[in-house]
Enzyme design. Structure first.
Site, PDB file in Angstrom:
ATOM      1  N   MET A  46      -5.070   6.817  11.771  1.00 20.08           N
ATOM      2  CA  MET A  46      -3.684   7.109  12.168  1.00 20.08           C
ATOM      3  C   MET A  46      -3.673   7.414  13.663  1.00 20.08           C
ATOM      4  O   MET A  46      -4.384   8.315  14.123  1.00 20.08           O
ATOM      5  CB  MET A  46      -3.122   8.290  11.363  1.00 20.08           C
ATOM      6  CG  MET A  46      -2.856   7.968   9.898  1.00 20.08           C
ATOM      7  SD  MET A  46      -2.234   9.388   8.967  1.00 20.08           S
ATOM      8  CE  MET A  46      -3.745  10.336   8.711  1.00 20.08           C
ATOM      9  N   GLN A 101     -11.941   1.645  13.861  1.00 19.95           N
ATOM     10  CA  GLN A 101     -10.940   0.630  13.540  1.00 19.95           C
ATOM     11  C   GLN A 101     -10.516  -0.093  14.813  1.00 19.95           C
ATOM     12  O   GLN A 101     -10.145   0.541  15.803  1.00 19.95           O
ATOM     13  CB  GLN A 101      -9.690   1.203  12.871  1.00 19.95           C
ATOM     14  CG  GLN A 101      -8.816   0.045  12.357  1.00 19.95           C
ATOM     15  CD  GLN A 101      -7.461   0.453  11.836  1.00 19.95           C
ATOM     16  OE1 GLN A 101      -6.652   0.977  12.575  1.00 19.95           O
ATOM     17  NE2 GLN A 101      -7.202   0.166  10.579  1.00 19.95           N
ATOM     18  N   CYS A 159      -0.665  -2.262  10.879  1.00 19.22           N
ATOM     19  CA  CYS A 159       0.255  -1.452  11.690  1.00 19.22           C
ATOM     20  C   CYS A 159       1.621  -2.125  11.798  1.00 19.22           C
ATOM     21  O   CYS A 159       1.711  -3.289  12.179  1.00 19.22           O
ATOM     22  CB  CYS A 159      -0.335  -1.242  13.077  1.00 19.22           C
ATOM     23  SG  CYS A 159       0.683  -0.161  14.094  1.00 19.22           S
ATOM     24  N   LYS A 213      -7.844  -3.742   6.884  1.00 17.17           N
ATOM     25  CA  LYS A 213      -6.730  -3.035   6.240  1.00 17.17           C
ATOM     26  C   LYS A 213      -5.468  -3.828   6.523  1.00 17.17           C
ATOM     27  O   LYS A 213      -5.239  -4.268   7.643  1.00 17.17           O
ATOM     28  CB  LYS A 213      -6.614  -1.620   6.795  1.00 17.17           C
ATOM     29  CG  LYS A 213      -5.532  -0.779   6.125  1.00 17.17           C
ATOM     30  CD  LYS A 213      -5.719   0.702   6.415  1.00 17.17           C
ATOM     31  CE  LYS A 213      -4.711   1.535   5.639  1.00 17.17           C
ATOM     32  NZ  LYS A 213      -3.452   1.730   6.361  1.00 17.17           N
ATOM     33  N   ASN A 219      -3.915   1.923  -0.915  1.00 16.48           N
ATOM     34  CA  ASN A 219      -3.335   2.850   0.051  1.00 16.48           C
ATOM     35  C   ASN A 219      -1.822   2.903  -0.166  1.00 16.48           C
ATOM     36  O   ASN A 219      -1.194   1.886  -0.428  1.00 16.48           O
ATOM     37  CB  ASN A 219      -3.675   2.344   1.467  1.00 16.48           C
ATOM     38  CG  ASN A 219      -3.054   3.172   2.574  1.00 16.48           C
ATOM     39  OD1 ASN A 219      -2.537   2.619   3.542  1.00 16.48           O
ATOM     40  ND2 ASN A 219      -3.095   4.488   2.467  1.00 16.48           N
ATOM     41  N   GLY A 220      -1.269   4.116  -0.055  1.00 14.26           N
ATOM     42  CA  GLY A 220       0.176   4.270  -0.180  1.00 14.26           C
ATOM     43  C   GLY A 220       0.561   5.276  -1.238  1.00 14.26           C
ATOM     44  O   GLY A 220       0.211   5.124  -2.407  1.00 14.26           O
ATOM     45  N   ASP A 221       1.246   6.339  -0.825  1.00 14.19           N
ATOM     46  CA  ASP A 221       1.783   7.356  -1.730  1.00 14.19           C
ATOM     47  C   ASP A 221       0.716   8.145  -2.478  1.00 14.19           C
ATOM     48  O   ASP A 221       0.895   8.504  -3.649  1.00 14.19           O
ATOM     49  CB  ASP A 221       2.778   6.734  -2.732  1.00 14.19           C
ATOM     50  CG  ASP A 221       4.028   6.202  -2.051  1.00 14.19           C
ATOM     51  OD1 ASP A 221       4.189   6.436  -0.837  1.00 14.19           O
ATOM     52  OD2 ASP A 221       4.839   5.535  -2.727  1.00 14.19           O
TER      53      ASP A 221
END
EC number: 1.3.1.-
Length: 377
Positions: free
Chosen positions: A21, A76, A107, A147, A209-211
């Site tokens: 991030m 990354q 992104c 990713k 990935n996600g939530d």
């Protein structure tokens, strides 16, 4: 116990990865998360642009600095020009700058997609293939992962094609964020897409990935999708101890879930700000950089709007600590503080280069000038 995640020669057990991030997952934050996990898991650097790395930009060279205790070292990379990506990867391999390279095709921010990068790039299948080929061939023995998102929007879904290209080009593992670029961080992540990708590319590990806001969410994602591991992003903002929860859950100790009182949270806040100051080499700048984290750490606690404002403009450790000490530090962990945090805006128009969607295979016009020249946030 969960099945270990194999990323090239690296065994990640439990199969938990800190999502890169921008402006967040620098060395101090990775240190905190790793301490809470007991050193278990994989912790990826914030996004490094390949052009800035190749040009040895001063800020970028600081961002790729790893603490002695970080193993494996995970970087990354973001890039849109195959030649520049290849140079960056070879530099990392030859100079022993990292042990694992992850490529960013997820992104959604305009400054990235406008150049054809991030979540815009997999739409151009041949360009994606060229970048992956350069990266894998330049990496030598280092594993290369990627990713990505589901696609640009619901009319331009790319994840299955991209997954197949990744397998063909020797990528070691794929992480899928179950949203399109247009969704940004809004709505609900599509875990079904993660399950579909796992079925589509059984040859390599697929991470979801996600939530993932809690350790139970992570276990549920693995159960429902069959994915090989989880990538956690916004769920750990202001909550680095989530990684101790994740380790406990994957090791079958679901009762060992952290519920820190405000006193413990305040101690972590001061330590985080201290680490940032040491890393930057200036206490005031470290505390200023920490300001963005204050609201996340204090979510749900009775703090009061005036004190929140005051803590968000501190510029010394003493000021931060004395402000925190004025709070009721015996407050227990608040109900509901485990839920969503961070940005949630959705349904954005994706900013793309002119004519980007005309042909999913033609990648003329993408070159070195499309590279971003700054890393991180």
């Amino acid at each position: 116990m969960s099945t270990p995640l194999e990323i090239g020669p690296h065994t990640v057990q439990p199969p938990v990865v800190l999502a890169p991030m921008a402006g967040i997952t620098n060395a101090p934050f990775r240190t905190l998360c790793r301490e809470f996990s007991g050193g278990k898991g994989l912790f990826v650097s914030e996004m490094i642009t390949t052009r800035a790395l190749v040009e040895r930009n001063e800020k970028t060279m600081q961002l790729i600095h790893f603490d002695e205790s970080e193993r494996p070292r995970s970087i990354q990379l973001y890039g849109v020009d195959p030649a520049t990506v290849g140079k960056a990867v070879r530099m990392i391999a030859e100079e022993d700058l990292a042990d694992h390279i992850d490529l960013n095709f997820g992104c959604p921010v305009p400054k990235v997609t406008r150049k054809g990068g991030g979540s815009a790039l997999p739409y151009k299948r041949n360009l994606l293939r060229a970048i992956l080929r350069e990266a894998v061939s330049g990496a030598g023995d280092l594993p290369v992962t990627m990713k990505m998102r589901k696609g640009i929007d619901d009319d331009h879904i790319t994840f299955l094609d991209a997954g197949r290209i990744a397998v063909e080009e020797g990528v070691t593992a794929i992480a899928l964020h179950g949203r399109t670029a247009a969704q940004h961080y809004g709505g609900t992540a599509d875990w079904e897409a993660i399950a579909r990708l796992k079925e589509h590319v059984p040859e390599i590990p697929v991470l979801g990935n996600g939530d993932i806001w809690s350790a139970e969410d992570a276990l549920r994602m693995v159960r429902e999708t069959g994915c090989d591991g989880v990538v956690v992003g916004r769920g750990c903002l202001g909550r680095p101890w989530l990684f101790s929860d994740l380790v406990a859950a994957f090791e079958g100790r679901t009762e060992d879930i952290a519920r820190p009182a405000l006193r413990e949270v305040a101690d972590v806040m001061v330590r985080h700000a201290t680490l940032l100051g040491e890393w930057i080499g200036d206490e005031a700048r470290g505390v200023i950089d920490f300001r963005k984290h204050v609201a996340w750490y204090l979510k749900g606690f009775a703090v009061g709007s005036e004190m929140r404002k005051r803590l968000a403009i501190t510029s010394s450790l003493e000021e931060l600590r004395s402000g925190l000490d004025e709070l009721d530090l015996d407050q227990p962990w608040p109900t509901g503080a485990d839920g969503p945090r961070g940005r949630t805006s959705g349904n954005n128009r994706v900013v793309l280069p002119d004519g980007w969607l005309k042909d999913p295979y033609d990648c003329a016009g993408v070159g070195e000038d499309a590279e971003l020249d700054t890393s991180g946030g």
